[in-house]
Design a protein around this motif. Structure first.
Motif, short mmCIF file in Angstrom:
data_model
loop_
_atom_site.label_atom_id
_atom_site.label_comp_id
_atom_site.label_asym_id
_atom_site.label_seq_id
_atom_site.Cartn_x
_atom_site.Cartn_y
_atom_site.Cartn_z
N UNK A 194 47.26 44.38 36.83
CA UNK A 194 46.50 44.67 36.59
C UNK A 194 46.66 44.68 34.96
N UNK A 195 47.82 46.04 34.68
CA UNK A 195 47.95 46.36 33.65
C UNK A 195 47.93 45.15 32.41
N UNK A 196 48.82 44.08 32.84
CA UNK A 196 49.01 42.58 32.18
C UNK A 196 48.12 41.89 31.63
N UNK A 197 47.66 41.52 33.19
CA UNK A 197 46.35 40.49 33.04
C UNK A 197 45.36 41.05 32.47
N UNK A 198 44.42 42.38 32.25
CA UNK A 198 43.57 42.47 31.29
C UNK A 198 43.71 42.54 29.79
N UNK A 199 44.70 43.18 29.08
CA UNK A 199 45.53 43.34 28.00
C UNK A 199 45.93 41.49 27.76
N UNK A 200 46.55 40.37 28.60
CA UNK A 200 46.13 39.50 28.05
C UNK A 200 44.70 38.64 28.07
N UNK A 201 43.32 39.32 29.09
CA UNK A 201 42.10 38.39 29.02
C UNK A 201 41.58 39.51 27.46
N UNK A 202 41.51 40.20 26.91
CA UNK A 202 41.58 40.95 26.08
C UNK A 202 41.84 40.41 24.65
N UNK A 203 43.15 39.69 24.96
CA UNK A 203 44.01 39.26 23.45
C UNK A 203 43.62 37.64 23.13
N UNK A 204 42.65 37.14 24.70
CA UNK A 204 42.28 36.26 24.78
C UNK A 204 40.86 35.45 24.20
N UNK A 205 40.49 36.75 24.73
CA UNK A 205 38.79 37.90 24.70
C UNK A 205 38.75 36.30 26.06
N UNK A 206 39.33 36.01 26.92
CA UNK A 206 38.50 35.24 28.04
C UNK A 206 38.51 36.62 29.77
N UNK A 207 38.55 35.84 30.54
CA UNK A 207 38.19 36.24 32.08
C UNK A 207 39.63 37.32 32.13
N UNK A 208 38.71 38.69 32.48
CA UNK A 208 39.92 39.81 33.39
C UNK A 208 40.37 38.87 34.28
N UNK A 209 39.92 38.50 35.05
CA UNK A 209 40.72 38.03 36.60
C UNK A 209 40.74 37.17 36.80
N UNK A 210 40.43 35.84 35.51
CA UNK A 210 41.32 34.92 35.77
C UNK A 210 43.07 34.98 35.16
N UNK A 211 42.55 35.76 34.11
CA UNK A 211 43.79 36.59 33.77
C UNK A 211 44.77 37.22 34.29
N UNK A 212 44.27 38.08 34.89
CA UNK A 212 45.26 38.70 36.35
C UNK A 212 45.60 37.77 37.34
N UNK A 213 44.93 36.83 37.65
CA UNK A 213 45.31 35.63 38.36
C UNK A 213 46.64 34.95 37.72
N UNK A 214 46.53 34.66 36.74
CA UNK A 214 47.25 34.04 36.03
C UNK A 214 48.69 34.34 36.02
N UNK A 215 48.35 35.94 35.36
CA UNK A 215 49.62 36.95 36.08
C UNK A 215 50.95 36.82 36.65
#
Length: 298
Positions: free
Chosen positions: A242-263
């Motif tokens: 949840x933590x890393x996925x959120x900040x990944x999404x913010x850094x790439x300006x992408x989907x939060x759910x998608x970033x969390x699933x990717x992590x």
């Protein structure tokens, strides 16, 4: 502050889904969560048609009833119809999902209600979907209270029924021999999965719910052979995702759910490759060392 609410909601969902997912993986029923997340659509539509309202409590009740019904149908087809578990899951959720689409097109076509809005939630909207009292006082994001309450229920359920769930998962024959009802605990577990899935997918989306239901416990399964430690590790992995996925999404300006699933997927891939006992690369290195030692001994 928005980041805090999003991460907190993601953590609540990931812990709830991950703990239950640990049992599903060991019972070889990992895709039940995906089935429930789609099969509840007719329940949502029927609840709207009966009540005429689109409030979350009404939708949650309708979806919850269909979620429990889905688990009964899956088990019925598996036991009575002699179908494999995956086949019974596939048959059940596809026709219920199709039924939901038909009901929407036939009876709710003029209403802002479709399979996307009721199934594919967006976790980024959590901070703006507030719980407001009748006096106009803002308590906080509605999703936080819903997912937090579900988490308390799930943890309480696991603590109270830990022995029964453990035995019916690892040795159902022995559990039946000592008068533990395997069927009852199976349906209780499926009911808990239905509750966690239905309460979560409106806030975070069905895709993220399924990812959190499977990936963290599957990763923990590769890293430990102790079940209790697997549950604890699954919870920590869910928070980390949840933590890393959120900040990944913010850094790439992408989907939060998608970033969390990717992590979640990346963590599983790392465990699959580098797990101390089951990792592909670690196993390959161990075999090379053994072969080298054997060749040198001769």
């Amino acid at each position: 502050m928005d980041a805090f609410w999003i991460i907190l909601t993601g953590s609540f969902v990931s812990i709830s889904c991950g703990l239950l997912g640990s049992y599903l993986i060991l019972r070889r029923m990992a895709m039940v969560g995906d089935a429930i997340s789609h099969a509840v659509l007719p329940g949502i539509v029927i609840a709207f048609l009966i009540s005429g309202q689109r409030d979350s409590i009404t939708m949650l009740i309708g979806a919850g009833v269909l979620g429990v019904l889905t688990t009964f149908l899956i088990e019925f087809l598996h036991k009575r119809g002699n179908l494999q578990t995956d086949a019974s899951i596939g048959v059940t959720f596809t026709w219920l999902f199709a039924l939901g689409i038909i009901l929407i097109s036939a009876y709710a076509g003029q209403v802002d209600l479709d399979q996307d809005c009721v199934l594919h939630g967006e976790i980024a909207y959590v901070p703006i979907d507030l719980w407001i009292t009748s006096t106009g006082k803002i308590i906080g994001p509605r999703a936080v209270f819903i997912t937090g309450s579900v988490l308390i229920i799930i943890i309480s359920f696991i603590i109270i029924g830990y022995k029964e769930l453990f035995l019916t998962t690892f040795d159902p024959a022995f559990a039946a021999a000592i008068d533990i009802s395997t069927a009852m605990w199976h349906y209780l577990l499926m009911g808990a999965v239905s509750l966690a899935t239905v309460a979560s997918f409106e806030s975070v989306g069905a895709i993220l719910v399924v990812a959190l239901l499977i990936a963290p416990p599957a990763t923990a399964y590769l890293l430990t052979e102790k079940f209790l430690f697997m549950l604890i590790l699954t919870a920590f992995l869910g928070i980390f995702i949840s933590v890393t996925g959120y900040y990944l999404a913010v850094s790439i300006d992408g989907s939060i759910a998608g970033a969390m699933s990717t992590i979640a997927g990346l963590l599983f891939a790392l465990a699959f490759l580098f797990s101390p006992k089951e990792g592909i690369i670690i196993t390959w290195l161990k075999n090379r060392i053994i072969k080298k030692e054997l060749s040198e001994s001769f």
